[in-house]
Scaffold this active site. Structure first.
Site, PDB file in Angstrom:
ATOM      1  CG  HIS A 195      -4.325   5.854   0.043  1.00  0.00           C
ATOM      2  ND1 HIS A 195      -4.440   6.696   1.132  1.00  0.00           N
ATOM      3  CD2 HIS A 195      -4.372   4.591   0.533  1.00  0.00           C
ATOM      4  CE1 HIS A 195      -4.536   5.975   2.239  1.00  0.00           C
ATOM      5  NE2 HIS A 195      -4.514   4.692   1.893  1.00  0.00           N
ATOM      6  CG  ASP A 219      -6.435   0.041   6.680  1.00  0.00           C
ATOM      7  OD1 ASP A 219      -5.251  -0.287   6.458  1.00  0.00           O
ATOM      8  OD2 ASP A 219      -6.845   1.218   6.536  1.00  0.00           O
ATOM      9  NE  ARG A 227     -24.118  20.567 -11.854  1.00  0.00           N
ATOM     10  CZ  ARG A 227     -24.592  21.223 -10.811  1.00  0.00           C
ATOM     11  NH1 ARG A 227     -23.878  21.292  -9.693  1.00  0.00           N
ATOM     12  NH2 ARG A 227     -25.771  21.811 -10.877  1.00  0.00           N
ATOM     13  CG  HIS A 284      -9.059   1.911   2.527  1.00  0.00           C
ATOM     14  ND1 HIS A 284      -8.913   3.010   1.708  1.00  0.00           N
ATOM     15  CD2 HIS A 284      -7.850   1.715   3.101  1.00  0.00           C
ATOM     16  CE1 HIS A 284      -7.679   3.458   1.791  1.00  0.00           C
ATOM     17  NE2 HIS A 284      -7.010   2.680   2.629  1.00  0.00           N
ATOM     18  CB  ALA A 333      -3.182   6.003  11.522  1.00  0.00           C
ATOM     19  N   GLY A 334      -5.428   3.728   9.697  1.00  0.00           N
ATOM     20  CA  GLY A 334      -5.857   2.339   9.752  1.00  0.00           C
ATOM     21  C   GLY A 334      -6.883   2.152  10.850  1.00  0.00           C
ATOM     22  CD  GLU A 389      -2.953   1.183   2.228  1.00  0.00           C
ATOM     23  OE1 GLU A 389      -4.055   1.725   2.046  1.00  0.00           O
ATOM     24  OE2 GLU A 389      -2.615   0.683   3.315  1.00  0.00           O
ATOM     25  CG  HIS A 437       0.173   5.899   3.116  1.00  0.00           C
ATOM     26  ND1 HIS A 437       0.863   4.746   2.845  1.00  0.00           N
ATOM     27  CD2 HIS A 437      -1.122   5.520   3.326  1.00  0.00           C
ATOM     28  CE1 HIS A 437       0.046   3.708   2.889  1.00  0.00           C
ATOM     29  NE2 HIS A 437      -1.173   4.155   3.172  1.00  0.00           N
TER      30      HIS A 437
END
Length: 405
Positions: free
Chosen positions: A210, A289, A242, A231, A327-328, A144, A156
């Site tokens: 991400h 995660d 839109r 995720h 964070a996870g 990841e 990250h």
């Protein structure tokens, strides 16, 4: 029944027979079922009154699980650590701590997920994780980052992100020595589509995550070979009327398996319900995660090169440019299963598909795990009437024994 972690293993009987429980079979949940295993394999899996049930023989260990539910072992395709251990540590013992923590909570197969870092560090981590995969402790490696969007980097470290140059992607895949199973990247970045094609050609799952991708760019990445949404909803643009962005493209395409973090923090229940309705139960994979704090108390924990504070079970980056970002998680899949059937309104069958059958099929290991069928690995989870975990069997060995067994 409280959890009782197994200690020294006594010699296994000729056959173990679990009787009286509800059993989640591929055809549905059977009352008064029977599951038998010998060595590492399931030899029988039937409902009450099935004509081909085999009567227990002398020497069999017969365990009455009346009032319980037996489901397949859970398969987690996205987990960074647990029990204070992190897969990014490149420390085999720390990695084994994380594996054992999740195994004791029912995850009998898992990918080890890394966190964005320097390419050489990631390659070194891959070397350790590939050995654990070759030893049968892991089902493979999930990279990841670092090939993710700086606009959606989440937990990250921004300074370590880079574009997905196919040569760099190949370096990590090669470092895994055939054990790389999945890589998350942002396909809109330079080199993104070429890297998706490279991963697909080498048999590695390309996962979109991400990302700041548009709807059209996401569709292009799917056509190039991407098959997973990392995720879903988290670390990507929200659904717009839109500019629908990646979420609409990922939900609508039957080629995509969508990961969902079912911890009550990452997703509102209505959003989870929408994902199941739009994608269908066969395209959802629940993940943890989880980072190193899973199974631990609140406090400070490392996550790759960063520090995470866990408060009330929620993990957030403690400092730096991404401070405050989730964070996870600290989730374990037994809790995800219980939440699915007691809060989210899913059936046992739907939960089993999301936690076992679908991720096993995605990884190509459904010929040996992910469902309770004769010939498959004896990977089983025993839950009580409140859907709390009381037993775990992995490849025919008790990891957690129900009290009294």
């Amino acid at each position: 029944m409280p959890l009782q972690q197994s200690g020294d293993r006594a010699p296994s009987p000729r056959r173990t027979v679990l009787t009286g429980a509800r059993v989640a079979l591929p055809a549905g949940v059977a009352d008064g079922g029977r599951v038998a295993f010998e060595g590492t394999r399931i030899t029988e899996a039937t409902g009450a009154g099935t004509a081909d049930s085999t009567a227990p023989a002398a020497g069999d260990q017969v365990i009455d699980l009346t009032g319980h539910l037996v489901v397949p072992g859970f398969v987690d395709i996205h987990v960074h650590g647990g029990g204070g251990g992190s897969f990014s540590s490149a420390d085999p013992e720390e990695c084994l701590t994380a594996i054992r923590t999740h195994r004791q909570r029912g995850t009998t197969s898992m990918l080890a997920s890394t966190v964005t870092g320097d390419l050489d560090d990631l390659a070194r981590q891959a070397g350790v994780l590939s050995e654990l995969t070759e030893q049968g402790e892991l089902a493979g490696i999930h990279f990841e980052g670092p090939f993710i969007s700086p606009h959606r980097c989440g937990a990250h470290q921004p300074g370590l992100l880079r574009n997905p140059d196919p040569a760099d992607v190949r370096k990590l895949v090669d470092a895994a020595r055939g054990t790389a199973k999945m890589m998350t990247l942002a396909p809109e970045l330079p080199g993104g589509l070429e890297s998706v094609r490279l991963l697909a050609d080498t048999g590695v799952i390309a996962a979109i995550g991400h990302t700041d991708s548009s709807y059209d760019a996401t569709r292009e990445a799917i056509d190039a070979g991407a098959t997973v949404a990392t995720h879903l909803f988290n670390a990507m643009p929200p659904l717009g009327h839109r500019a629908p962005g990646p979420i609409a493209a990922l939900l609508e395409d039957e080629r995509i398996t969508v990961e969902l973090i079912n911890d009550g923090t990452h997703l509102h229940p209505a959003v989870l319900e929408m994902a199941f309705r739009d994608a269908g139960a066969d395209r959802v994979a629940f993940i943890t995660d989880a980072m190193g704090a899973a199974g631990m108390n609140d406090g400070m924990y490392p996550l790759g090169p960063m520090t995470v504070e866990v408060k009330d079970g929620v993990a957030r980056i403690s400092d730096g440019p991404t401070a405050g970002s989730i964070a996870g998680s600290t989730l374990t899949l037994d809790r995800a299963f219980k939440r699915a059937v007691t809060i989210d309104g899913l059936t046992v069958g739907q939960a089993v598909r999301a936690l076992s059958a679908n991720p096993a099929r995605l990884l190509g290991i459904d010929d040996r795990t992910g469902s309770i069928e004769p010939g498959k690995d004896a990977d089983l989870v025993v839950l009580d009437a409140s859907y709390d975990l009381v037993g775990v069997v992995r490849r025919g060995e008790w990891v957690v024994r129900p009290k009294g067994v």
